[in-house]
Design a protein around this motif. Sequence first.
Motif, PDB file in Angstrom:
ATOM      1  N   LEU A   8     -18.403  39.100  12.659  1.00 48.49           N
ATOM      2  CA  LEU A   8     -17.766  40.011  11.702  1.00 48.49           C
ATOM      3  C   LEU A   8     -16.456  39.392  11.236  1.00 48.49           C
ATOM      4  O   LEU A   8     -15.424  39.533  11.885  1.00 48.49           O
ATOM      5  N   ASN A   9     -16.532  38.667  10.134  1.00 50.60           N
ATOM      6  CA  ASN A   9     -15.356  37.984   9.584  1.00 50.60           C
ATOM      7  C   ASN A   9     -14.749  37.031  10.607  1.00 50.60           C
ATOM      8  O   ASN A   9     -13.532  36.993  10.809  1.00 50.60           O
ATOM      9  N   GLU A  10     -15.620  36.272  11.246  1.00 47.32           N
ATOM     10  CA  GLU A  10     -15.172  35.326  12.269  1.00 47.32           C
ATOM     11  C   GLU A  10     -16.075  34.104  12.283  1.00 47.32           C
ATOM     12  O   GLU A  10     -17.120  34.071  11.633  1.00 47.32           O
ATOM     13  N   CYS A  11     -15.639  33.106  13.031  1.00 43.42           N
ATOM     14  CA  CYS A  11     -16.338  31.832  13.084  1.00 43.42           C
ATOM     15  C   CYS A  11     -16.425  31.344  14.525  1.00 43.42           C
ATOM     16  O   CYS A  11     -15.512  31.562  15.308  1.00 43.42           O
ATOM     17  N   VAL A  12     -17.541  30.687  14.845  1.00 41.12           N
ATOM     18  CA  VAL A  12     -17.689  30.063  16.154  1.00 41.12           C
ATOM     19  C   VAL A  12     -18.151  28.613  15.946  1.00 41.12           C
ATOM     20  O   VAL A  12     -18.999  28.344  15.107  1.00 41.12           O
ATOM     21  N   PRO A  13     -17.556  27.684  16.702  1.00 43.29           N
ATOM     22  CA  PRO A  13     -18.060  26.312  16.643  1.00 43.29           C
ATOM     23  C   PRO A  13     -19.283  26.177  17.547  1.00 43.29           C
ATOM     24  O   PRO A  13     -19.335  26.769  18.634  1.00 43.29           O
ATOM     25  N   ILE A  14     -20.250  25.433  17.087  1.00 40.65           N
ATOM     26  CA  ILE A  14     -21.433  25.130  17.886  1.00 40.65           C
ATOM     27  C   ILE A  14     -21.411  23.625  18.107  1.00 40.65           C
ATOM     28  O   ILE A  14     -21.508  22.850  17.151  1.00 40.65           O
ATOM     29  N   ALA A  15     -21.250  23.211  19.363  1.00 46.23           N
ATOM     30  CA  ALA A  15     -21.102  21.791  19.680  1.00 46.23           C
ATOM     31  C   ALA A  15     -22.360  21.252  20.342  1.00 46.23           C
ATOM     32  O   ALA A  15     -23.007  21.943  21.132  1.00 46.23           O
ATOM     33  N   ARG A  16     -22.670  20.009  20.003  1.00 47.34           N
ATOM     34  CA  ARG A  16     -23.810  19.323  20.618  1.00 47.34           C
ATOM     35  C   ARG A  16     -23.596  17.815  20.486  1.00 47.34           C
ATOM     36  O   ARG A  16     -23.362  17.320  19.386  1.00 47.34           O
ATOM     37  N   ASP A  17     -23.673  17.137  21.595  1.00 49.85           N
ATOM     38  CA  ASP A  17     -23.535  15.673  21.623  1.00 49.85           C
ATOM     39  C   ASP A  17     -22.273  15.184  20.909  1.00 49.85           C
ATOM     40  O   ASP A  17     -22.299  14.193  20.189  1.00 49.85           O
ATOM     41  N   GLY A  18     -21.170  15.890  21.076  1.00 55.46           N
ATOM     42  CA  GLY A  18     -19.909  15.478  20.490  1.00 55.46           C
ATOM     43  C   GLY A  18     -19.702  15.882  19.039  1.00 55.46           C
ATOM     44  O   GLY A  18     -18.642  15.642  18.477  1.00 55.46           O
ATOM     45  N   ASP A  19     -20.705  16.443  18.414  1.00 57.59           N
ATOM     46  CA  ASP A  19     -20.590  16.914  17.037  1.00 57.59           C
ATOM     47  C   ASP A  19     -20.522  18.434  17.037  1.00 57.59           C
ATOM     48  O   ASP A  19     -20.926  19.087  18.000  1.00 57.59           O
ATOM     49  N   SER A  20     -20.037  19.001  15.937  1.00 60.85           N
ATOM     50  CA  SER A  20     -19.998  20.454  15.870  1.00 60.85           C
ATOM     51  C   SER A  20     -20.254  20.955  14.453  1.00 60.85           C
ATOM     52  O   SER A  20     -20.011  20.253  13.474  1.00 60.85           O
ATOM     53  N   ILE A  21     -20.771  22.149  14.407  1.00 61.99           N
ATOM     54  CA  ILE A  21     -20.968  22.906  13.170  1.00 61.99           C
ATOM     55  C   ILE A  21     -20.175  24.187  13.355  1.00 61.99           C
ATOM     56  O   ILE A  21     -20.235  24.811  14.415  1.00 61.99           O
ATOM     57  N   HIS A  22     -19.442  24.571  12.354  1.00 63.86           N
ATOM     58  CA  HIS A  22     -18.695  25.822  12.409  1.00 63.86           C
ATOM     59  C   HIS A  22     -19.502  26.876  11.662  1.00 63.86           C
ATOM     60  O   HIS A  22     -19.726  26.764  10.457  1.00 63.86           O
ATOM     61  N   LEU A  23     -19.959  27.872  12.414  1.00 63.91           N
ATOM     62  CA  LEU A  23     -20.799  28.932  11.875  1.00 63.91           C
ATOM     63  C   LEU A  23     -19.968  30.198  11.715  1.00 63.91           C
ATOM     64  O   LEU A  23     -19.445  30.730  12.695  1.00 63.91           O
ATOM     65  N   ALA A  24     -19.835  30.647  10.472  1.00 64.82           N
ATOM     66  CA  ALA A  24     -19.036  31.837  10.176  1.00 64.82           C
ATOM     67  C   ALA A  24     -19.940  32.935   9.629  1.00 64.82           C
ATOM     68  O   ALA A  24     -20.940  32.656   8.969  1.00 64.82           O
ATOM     69  N   GLY A  25     -19.579  34.154   9.916  1.00 63.23           N
ATOM     70  CA  GLY A  25     -20.292  35.303   9.371  1.00 63.23           C
ATOM     71  C   GLY A  25     -19.292  36.323   8.874  1.00 63.23           C
ATOM     72  O   GLY A  25     -18.216  36.483   9.455  1.00 63.23           O
ATOM     73  N   ILE A  26     -19.650  36.989   7.780  1.00 65.11           N
ATOM     74  CA  ILE A  26     -18.762  38.013   7.244  1.00 65.11           C
ATOM     75  C   ILE A  26     -19.453  39.367   7.261  1.00 65.11           C
ATOM     76  O   ILE A  26     -20.675  39.455   7.260  1.00 65.11           O
ATOM     77  N   ASP A  27     -18.643  40.394   7.281  1.00 65.41           N
ATOM     78  CA  ASP A  27     -19.134  41.766   7.224  1.00 65.41           C
ATOM     79  C   ASP A  27     -19.639  42.035   5.804  1.00 65.41           C
ATOM     80  O   ASP A  27     -19.439  41.228   4.889  1.00 65.41           O
ATOM     81  N   ASP A  28     -20.268  43.172   5.594  1.00 65.11           N
ATOM     82  CA  ASP A  28     -20.913  43.495   4.322  1.00 65.11           C
ATOM     83  C   ASP A  28     -19.966  43.362   3.136  1.00 65.11           C
ATOM     84  O   ASP A  28     -18.908  43.979   3.090  1.00 65.11           O
ATOM     85  N   ALA A  29     -20.368  42.553   2.161  1.00 66.26           N
ATOM     86  CA  ALA A  29     -19.574  42.327   0.957  1.00 66.26           C
ATOM     87  C   ALA A  29     -20.130  43.085  -0.241  1.00 66.26           C
ATOM     88  O   ALA A  29     -19.531  43.072  -1.314  1.00 66.26           O
TER      89      ALA A  29
END
Length: 155
Positions: free
Chosen positions: A23-44
């Motif tokens: 809900l209007n926040e982001c979490v990093p997802i790490a694997r093998d030294g790399d990461s993707i930042h996954l963000a989600g927002i509340d209803d727009a």
Amino acid sequence: MLGNHDTIRMVPDLEAMGIRILLNECVPIARDGDSIHLAGIDDAHFYRVDNIEKAAIDIPPDAFSILLSHTPEVYRQAAHAGFDLMLSGHTHGGQICLPGSIPLTLSSALPRRMGAGLWQHHDMIGYTSVGVGTSIAPVRINCLPEITLIHLARG
């Protein structure tokens, strides 16, 4: 992320089942030294309680980032915030379309080309899934349902 048919009251039960709701926040997802930042927002779309800036605040400038938004209507703000990829739904692809999958309406404030499938806005790639459900009328015409599998690979 919540959509226009969801309420905040759903969140505790979903999270108790191990489903993280962003809900209007982001979490990093790490694997093998790399990461993707996954963000989600509340209803727009309906409740308009989205906050893309808050969701993006902790994303490093050079990091690969994905925004999950129920509606693609916030594509301009997402691109401005620097997201690389935006994944959405909401439109049902128009649900009732003319031959050639041309939607009669998308019930969204966005260009028709962004109502279904792959699209791009500036440097951001987007994908709007038509999903498998329906809204208002339980029918689809010239708009096949889909379950989308997105495969990410280094370019």
